[in-house]
Scaffold this motif. Sequence first.
Motif, PDB file in Angstrom:
ATOM      1  N   ASN A  43       0.783  -1.231   0.000  1.00 40.78           N
ATOM      2  CA  ASN A  43       0.000   0.000   0.000  1.00 40.78           C
ATOM      3  C   ASN A  43       0.818   1.286   0.000  1.00 40.78           C
ATOM      4  O   ASN A  43       0.266   2.352  -0.234  1.00 40.78           O
ATOM      5  N   GLY A  44       2.111   1.186   0.310  1.00 38.25           N
ATOM      6  CA  GLY A  44       2.987   2.336   0.161  1.00 38.25           C
ATOM      7  C   GLY A  44       3.403   3.123   1.372  1.00 38.25           C
ATOM      8  O   GLY A  44       4.415   3.815   1.318  1.00 38.25           O
ATOM      9  N   PRO A  45       2.666   3.107   2.498  1.00 35.88           N
ATOM     10  CA  PRO A  45       3.095   3.918   3.647  1.00 35.88           C
ATOM     11  C   PRO A  45       4.494   3.548   4.123  1.00 35.88           C
ATOM     12  O   PRO A  45       4.944   2.409   3.958  1.00 35.88           O
ATOM     13  N   THR A  46       5.147   4.552   4.705  1.00 34.89           N
ATOM     14  CA  THR A  46       6.510   4.364   5.182  1.00 34.89           C
ATOM     15  C   THR A  46       6.639   4.902   6.608  1.00 34.89           C
ATOM     16  O   THR A  46       5.827   5.718   7.059  1.00 34.89           O
ATOM     17  N   ASP A  47       7.671   4.451   7.280  1.00 34.78           N
ATOM     18  CA  ASP A  47       7.970   4.955   8.613  1.00 34.78           C
ATOM     19  C   ASP A  47       9.471   4.959   8.799  1.00 34.78           C
ATOM     20  O   ASP A  47      10.190   4.185   8.137  1.00 34.78           O
ATOM     21  N   TYR A  48       9.941   5.843   9.690  1.00 30.88           N
ATOM     22  CA  TYR A  48      11.374   6.023   9.893  1.00 30.88           C
ATOM     23  C   TYR A  48      11.717   6.167  11.365  1.00 30.88           C
ATOM     24  O   TYR A  48      10.949   6.727  12.148  1.00 30.88           O
ATOM     25  N   HIS A  49      12.914   5.721  11.701  1.00 32.60           N
ATOM     26  CA  HIS A  49      13.477   6.012  13.007  1.00 32.60           C
ATOM     27  C   HIS A  49      13.735   7.513  13.074  1.00 32.60           C
ATOM     28  O   HIS A  49      14.104   8.140  12.077  1.00 32.60           O
ATOM     29  N   ASP A  50      13.545   8.090  14.259  1.00 33.07           N
ATOM     30  CA  ASP A  50      13.723   9.532  14.400  1.00 33.07           C
ATOM     31  C   ASP A  50      15.113   9.997  13.958  1.00 33.07           C
ATOM     32  O   ASP A  50      15.271  11.105  13.452  1.00 33.07           O
TER      33      ASP A  50
END
Length: 127
Positions: free
Chosen positions: A55-62
């Motif tokens: 679906n494409g969403p992403t997340d990152y470490h601060d």
Amino acid sequence: QVQLVESGGGSVQAGGSLRLSCAASGNTGSTSYLGWFRLAAGKDLEWVSTIDTHNGPTDYHDSVKGRFAISQDNAKRTVYLQMNSLKPEDTAMYYCAAAIGGDDAYFGLSERAYRYWGQGTQVTVSS
């Protein structure tokens, strides 16, 4: 089974950029998330970023927000990690991993949520 092969690591000076690639093969349709992790000398394995490959969403470490960007090329079944403004503290072995799903995987809460792992690619940033 899913096979993952990372590439693109190398040595750069602080402020430089690298783009890591993770090529997936096998039963990739069985997994929903692909994540990047890194292991620096003397430190624990650290989650860096995740992409929902369906679906494409992403997340990152601060620590990498605003500097790193994860993306994918579905036709090539490859996920990329564009790393800009690199710092010496980014020096580590970088691994890509694939997970079936779940919040633990997407938010990088547990590496055990990831079933398949690549062999890693080394990134060295000099000051």
